[in-house]
Motif scaffolding. Structure first.
Motif, PDB file in Angstrom:
ATOM      1  N   LEU A  66       0.824  -1.208   0.000  1.00  0.00           N
ATOM      2  CA  LEU A  66       0.000   0.000   0.000  1.00  0.00           C
ATOM      3  C   LEU A  66       0.859   1.259   0.000  1.00  0.00           C
ATOM      4  CD1 LEU A  66      -2.688  -1.124   2.612  1.00  0.00           C
ATOM      5  CD2 LEU A  66      -3.105  -0.690   0.195  1.00  0.00           C
ATOM      6  N   LEU A  67       1.920   1.259   0.787  1.00  0.00           N
ATOM      7  CA  LEU A  67       2.779   2.432   0.853  1.00  0.00           C
ATOM      8  C   LEU A  67       3.510   2.655  -0.467  1.00  0.00           C
ATOM      9  CD1 LEU A  67       4.229   1.940   4.451  1.00  0.00           C
ATOM     10  CD2 LEU A  67       2.587   3.666   3.722  1.00  0.00           C
ATOM     11  N   GLU A  68       3.912   1.596  -1.121  1.00  0.00           N
ATOM     12  CA  GLU A  68       4.577   1.734  -2.412  1.00  0.00           C
ATOM     13  C   GLU A  68       3.642   2.214  -3.501  1.00  0.00           C
ATOM     14  OE1 GLU A  68       6.046  -2.159  -2.811  1.00  0.00           O
ATOM     15  OE2 GLU A  68       7.589  -1.914  -1.266  1.00  0.00           O
ATOM     16  N   ASN A  69       2.356   2.059  -3.293  1.00  0.00           N
ATOM     17  CA  ASN A  69       1.376   2.515  -4.270  1.00  0.00           C
ATOM     18  C   ASN A  69       0.772   3.866  -3.911  1.00  0.00           C
ATOM     19  OD1 ASN A  69       0.530   0.339  -6.517  1.00  0.00           O
ATOM     20  ND2 ASN A  69       1.229  -0.731  -4.671  1.00  0.00           N
ATOM     21  N   GLY A  70       1.375   4.569  -2.993  1.00  0.00           N
ATOM     22  CA  GLY A  70       0.960   5.939  -2.721  1.00  0.00           C
ATOM     23  C   GLY A  70       0.077   6.142  -1.518  1.00  0.00           C
ATOM     24  N   ALA A  71      -0.115   5.144  -0.669  1.00  0.00           N
ATOM     25  CA  ALA A  71      -0.925   5.339   0.533  1.00  0.00           C
ATOM     26  C   ALA A  71      -0.242   6.337   1.462  1.00  0.00           C
ATOM     27  CB  ALA A  71      -1.139   4.009   1.251  1.00  0.00           C
ATOM     28  N   ASP A  72      -1.039   7.186   2.093  1.00  0.00           N
ATOM     29  CA  ASP A  72      -0.513   8.189   3.014  1.00  0.00           C
ATOM     30  C   ASP A  72      -0.140   7.502   4.323  1.00  0.00           C
ATOM     31  OD1 ASP A  72       0.145  10.361   4.522  1.00  0.00           O
ATOM     32  OD2 ASP A  72      -1.824  11.318   4.450  1.00  0.00           O
ATOM     33  N   VAL A  73       1.139   7.511   4.650  1.00  0.00           N
ATOM     34  CA  VAL A  73       1.604   6.815   5.842  1.00  0.00           C
ATOM     35  C   VAL A  73       1.086   7.483   7.112  1.00  0.00           C
ATOM     36  CG1 VAL A  73       3.742   8.137   6.068  1.00  0.00           C
ATOM     37  CG2 VAL A  73       3.668   5.773   6.885  1.00  0.00           C
ATOM     38  N   ASN A  74       0.687   8.754   7.027  1.00  0.00           N
ATOM     39  CA  ASN A  74       0.202   9.484   8.197  1.00  0.00           C
ATOM     40  C   ASN A  74      -1.296   9.751   8.147  1.00  0.00           C
ATOM     41  OD1 ASN A  74       2.780   9.810   9.465  1.00  0.00           O
ATOM     42  ND2 ASN A  74       3.272  11.355   7.930  1.00  0.00           N
ATOM     43  N   SER A  75      -2.029   8.993   7.338  1.00  0.00           N
ATOM     44  CA  SER A  75      -3.472   9.211   7.250  1.00  0.00           C
ATOM     45  C   SER A  75      -4.144   8.904   8.586  1.00  0.00           C
ATOM     46  CB  SER A  75      -4.076   8.336   6.152  1.00  0.00           C
ATOM     47  OG  SER A  75      -3.874   6.959   6.441  1.00  0.00           O
ATOM     48  N   ARG A  76      -5.207   9.648   8.877  1.00  0.00           N
ATOM     49  CA  ARG A  76      -5.929   9.514  10.137  1.00  0.00           C
ATOM     50  C   ARG A  76      -7.334   8.980   9.895  1.00  0.00           C
ATOM     51  NH1 ARG A  76      -3.920  12.794  14.485  1.00  0.00           N
ATOM     52  NH2 ARG A  76      -2.240  14.207  13.902  1.00  0.00           N
ATOM     53  N   ASN A  77      -7.854   8.279  10.903  1.00  0.00           N
ATOM     54  CA  ASN A  77      -9.244   7.856  10.846  1.00  0.00           C
ATOM     55  C   ASN A  77     -10.111   8.880  11.586  1.00  0.00           C
ATOM     56  OD1 ASN A  77      -8.810   7.343  13.558  1.00  0.00           O
ATOM     57  ND2 ASN A  77      -8.895   5.121  13.368  1.00  0.00           N
ATOM     58  N   TYR A  78     -11.333   8.498  11.864  1.00  0.00           N
ATOM     59  CA  TYR A  78     -12.293   9.419  12.478  1.00  0.00           C
ATOM     60  C   TYR A  78     -11.829   9.910  13.846  1.00  0.00           C
ATOM     61  CZ  TYR A  78     -16.866  11.043  14.180  1.00  0.00           C
ATOM     62  OH  TYR A  78     -17.892  11.793  14.679  1.00  0.00           O
ATOM     63  N   CYS A  79     -11.055   9.089  14.545  1.00  0.00           N
ATOM     64  CA  CYS A  79     -10.554   9.463  15.868  1.00  0.00           C
ATOM     65  C   CYS A  79      -9.172  10.097  15.805  1.00  0.00           C
ATOM     66  CB  CYS A  79     -10.500   8.235  16.774  1.00  0.00           C
ATOM     67  SG  CYS A  79     -12.105   7.486  17.092  1.00  0.00           S
ATOM     68  N   GLY A  80      -8.642  10.301  14.614  1.00  0.00           N
ATOM     69  CA  GLY A  80      -7.325  10.893  14.481  1.00  0.00           C
ATOM     70  C   GLY A  80      -6.190   9.920  14.675  1.00  0.00           C
ATOM     71  N   GLN A  81      -6.464   8.632  14.626  1.00  0.00           N
ATOM     72  CA  GLN A  81      -5.427   7.626  14.832  1.00  0.00           C
ATOM     73  C   GLN A  81      -4.794   7.245  13.508  1.00  0.00           C
ATOM     74  OE1 GLN A  81      -7.561   4.524  16.824  1.00  0.00           O
ATOM     75  NE2 GLN A  81      -8.001   5.786  18.625  1.00  0.00           N
ATOM     76  N   THR A  82      -3.486   7.081  13.522  1.00  0.00           N
ATOM     77  CA  THR A  82      -2.737   6.710  12.338  1.00  0.00           C
ATOM     78  C   THR A  82      -2.508   5.204  12.307  1.00  0.00           C
ATOM     79  OG1 THR A  82      -0.618   7.014  13.459  1.00  0.00           O
ATOM     80  CG2 THR A  82      -1.582   8.951  12.373  1.00  0.00           C
ATOM     81  N   ALA A  83      -1.969   4.744  11.188  1.00  0.00           N
ATOM     82  CA  ALA A  83      -1.649   3.318  11.076  1.00  0.00           C
ATOM     83  C   ALA A  83      -0.587   2.907  12.084  1.00  0.00           C
ATOM     84  CB  ALA A  83      -1.188   3.008   9.650  1.00  0.00           C
ATOM     85  N   LEU A  84       0.326   3.814  12.407  1.00  0.00           N
ATOM     86  CA  LEU A  84       1.344   3.507  13.408  1.00  0.00           C
ATOM     87  C   LEU A  84       0.716   3.256  14.771  1.00  0.00           C
ATOM     88  CD1 LEU A  84       4.372   3.343  14.150  1.00  0.00           C
ATOM     89  CD2 LEU A  84       4.280   5.796  14.620  1.00  0.00           C
ATOM     90  N   MET A  85      -0.291   4.023  15.122  1.00  0.00           N
ATOM     91  CA  MET A  85      -0.968   3.814  16.402  1.00  0.00           C
ATOM     92  C   MET A  85      -1.674   2.461  16.431  1.00  0.00           C
ATOM     93  SD  MET A  85      -2.594   7.600  16.970  1.00  0.00           S
ATOM     94  CE  MET A  85      -1.602   9.091  16.749  1.00  0.00           C
ATOM     95  N   GLN A  86      -2.284   2.073  15.320  1.00  0.00           N
ATOM     96  CA  GLN A  86      -2.953   0.777  15.270  1.00  0.00           C
ATOM     97  C   GLN A  86      -1.955  -0.359  15.397  1.00  0.00           C
ATOM     98  OE1 GLN A  86      -6.094   0.238  15.386  1.00  0.00           O
ATOM     99  NE2 GLN A  86      -6.956   2.255  14.950  1.00  0.00           N
ATOM    100  N   ALA A  87      -0.807  -0.239  14.726  1.00  0.00           N
ATOM    101  CA  ALA A  87       0.205  -1.288  14.817  1.00  0.00           C
ATOM    102  C   ALA A  87       0.767  -1.385  16.232  1.00  0.00           C
ATOM    103  CB  ALA A  87       1.319  -1.018  13.818  1.00  0.00           C
ATOM    104  N   CYS A  88       0.957  -0.240  16.891  1.00  0.00           N
ATOM    105  CA  CYS A  88       1.465  -0.262  18.265  1.00  0.00           C
ATOM    106  C   CYS A  88       0.406  -0.772  19.230  1.00  0.00           C
ATOM    107  CB  CYS A  88       1.912   1.133  18.674  1.00  0.00           C
ATOM    108  SG  CYS A  88       3.422   1.705  17.864  1.00  0.00           S
ATOM    109  N   ARG A  89      -0.852  -0.516  18.968  1.00  0.00           N
ATOM    110  CA  ARG A  89      -1.921  -0.996  19.837  1.00  0.00           C
ATOM    111  C   ARG A  89      -1.932  -2.527  19.907  1.00  0.00           C
ATOM    112  NH1 ARG A  89      -7.314   0.899  20.777  1.00  0.00           N
ATOM    113  NH2 ARG A  89      -7.159   2.415  19.094  1.00  0.00           N
TER     114      ARG A  89
END
Length: 512
Positions: free
Chosen positions: A64-87
């Motif tokens: 996904l990242l190689e195809n242009g996904a925003d690595v810092n995109s947020r969901n409705y609660c403002g959480q990023t993919a990094l927060m989900q992976a750490c959770r």
């Protein structure tokens, strides 16, 4: 992004593939339409990257990242993919997101938590080690046992002032709503490895929560990590906090000592240790086994050379002695043994070597000669495959709004290239915002992250009205002992329950 009617069906297919780990399906959809990588769901605004990160599908995350996904995109609660992976403790996903230069400083909208908070509350020490990699320079580690006594006092000292102005100290001690730090979270849930690592990373052992109350009144506003450790009931957490300067005489806003909190929550085995006049010997704890000093250097090399597609060894190149597949691209300082960047990064991310060994604290033993590695250097002639992201993704919005900090950043870019060496921290303290990186006031909507059913009802009418007092009757203790002796992993200990439905709306999509 990517939510038009023409791509909605394909976007939902990509979301399902990211959730289920179907790499073939995800690759087929992205080959047909790479813009689907920026798709987000209509309800929780979760992107496919959120789903893949939460489920630990590392190959799909990289795709996904190689195809242009925003690595810092947020969901409705403002959480990023990094927060989900750490959770959920997916350290390999955290590693991949760091290679694509994700912003580790970002905080969610509801409570101001960073990825470090998410990792600490669930005890994912490997994720914590990776999240702070850009803040810990590859230099010999100064043991926390060598700090002066003045650091343990409430007064100001030159050493303490210097630490407070460092980027590492600011990040590790960043407070979420109510003044909750990552050290409070790890201490409450009894994760000794996390507490030890945070203390070695200069976490403030005397940090107190804010004086205005939320559901933290269950422990008491203005509480220190020792109060939270007393509530959690872990003996080793209390011991290391005391060894690193915590005070048994600290009073919170309710007038409770850590001893009072331990009695209220039925942690009677802690009383001999927390009594103000206690003469029990406190063991000396060595530096954390999860310190990894060479991690920053090898991470920067991996960003330049690329990790997912490391070139195979040619006839002229040395083959990595660990994997016997890829060409050597890094060399260890000291012993000069050569490894491929993938093996070096995996070694620094997973090593858990006892600190009592002969190698310096925080160094990683070389797999070939057991020499302590403090940093890695890039071999000359190694191929470069730098991952470049737009400048707007490197900073959070409030940071861009401060002209002074923009000027400092531009001045730092014109400095000599010696400032970019491995022995200098790559994150400047000027990058931190003086305000919470959140578009909404973070204290308005508290947060709960219960993912396994409803929150325990700590406010039920069955509770003894006198149980909040340290001198309540024994019958009151027995009445709530069944609830309080359980592991206090529910985040209602930190924030209120009013926003459970809001965050559960985002998490329900991922856990469906």
């Amino acid at each position: 992004m990517g939510n038009s009617f023409g791509c909605s069906a394909s976007g939902e297919r990509l979301v399902s593939a990211a959730r289920d780990g179907d790499f073939v399906e995800a690759k087929m959809l992205l080959d047909c339409n790479p813009c689907l990588a920026k798709y987000s769901t209509f309800g929780g605004l979760n992107s496919p990257l959120h789903f893949a990160s939460a489920k630990g599908h590392n190959e799909i995350v990289a795709l996904l990242l190689e195809n242009g996904a925003d690595v810092n995109s947020r969901n409705y609660c403002g959480q990023t993919a990094l927060m989900q992976a750490c959770r959920y403790g997916h350290w390999e996903v955290v590693q991949t997101l760091l290679l694509f230069r994700c912003n580790v400083i970002r905080a969610d909208y509801l409570s101001g938590r960073t990825a470090l908070h998410f990792a600490a509350v669930n005890g994912h020490v490997r994720c914590m080690r990776l999240v702070v990699a850009d803040f810990v320079p590859s230099a010999p580690f100064e043991s926390v046992n060598d700090r002066t006594i003045s650091d343990r006092s409430d007064g100001t000292s030159s050493t303490k002032t210097k630490q407070e102005h460092s980027a590492l100290s600011k990040f590790v001690n960043k407070a979420a709503d109510g003044g909750i730090t990552a050290l409070h979270m790890a201490a409450l849930n009894g994760y000794f490895d996390c507490v030890q690592l945070l203390l070695d990373l200069r976490a403030n052992v005397l940090a107190a929560t804010f004086h205005y109350g939320t559901s933290m009144d269950l422990i008491g506003a203005g509480s220190t990590p020792l109060h939270y450790a007393a509530c959690g009931g872990n003996l080793k957490c209390c011991q290391i906090l005391l060894a690193r300067g915590a005070s048994r005489l600290s009073l919170n806003c309710s007038g409770w000592l850590p001893l009072d909190v331990a009695r209220m929550w039925g942690r009677h085995w802690l009383e001999p240790l927390l009594i103000p006049t206690s003469e029990l010997p406190i063991p000396i704890f060595p530096p954390s086994n999860y310190l990894s000093l060479p991690l920053m250097s090898v991470l920067n090399i991996a960003r330049d050379c690329g990790l997912q597609f490391s070139a195979t060894a040619t006839d002229d190149a040395e083959i990595c002695a660990v994997c016997l597949e890829r060409a050597c691209t890094v060399a260890a300082e000291g012993c000069e043994h050569e490894l491929c960047v993938r093996c070096a990064l995996y070694l620094c991310s997973t090593s858990n070597f006892p600190s009592e060994s002969s190698i310096p604290p925080g160094s990683i033993p070389c797999p070939l000669c057991r020499h302590g590695i403090v940093s890695f250097t890039k071999l000359p002639g190694s191929s470069t495959k730098e991952i470049k992201l737009p400048l707007s993704l490197s900073f959070c919005t409030p940071c861009i709004l401060h002209p002074r900090e923009q000027q400092d950043t531009s001045e730092a870019a014109t400095r000599s290239p010696d400032m970019r060496k491995n022995r200098v921290a790559s994150v400047s303290s000027d990058m931190f915002c003086p305000i919470t990186c959140s578009p909404f006031p973070s204290v308005v909507i508290p947060l709960c992250t219960c993912n396994e059913g409803p929150c325990p009802n700590f406010d039920s009418g069955e509770r003894d009205p006198d149980e909040d007092s340290p001198n309540r009757s024994q019958s009151g203790e027995e009445k709530v002992e069944g609830v309080r002796l359980g592991k206090t992993t529910c985040s209602s200990m930190f924030w209120g329950r009013r926003s459970c439905s809001r965050e559960n709306q985002c998490n329900a999509e991922i856990n469906a």
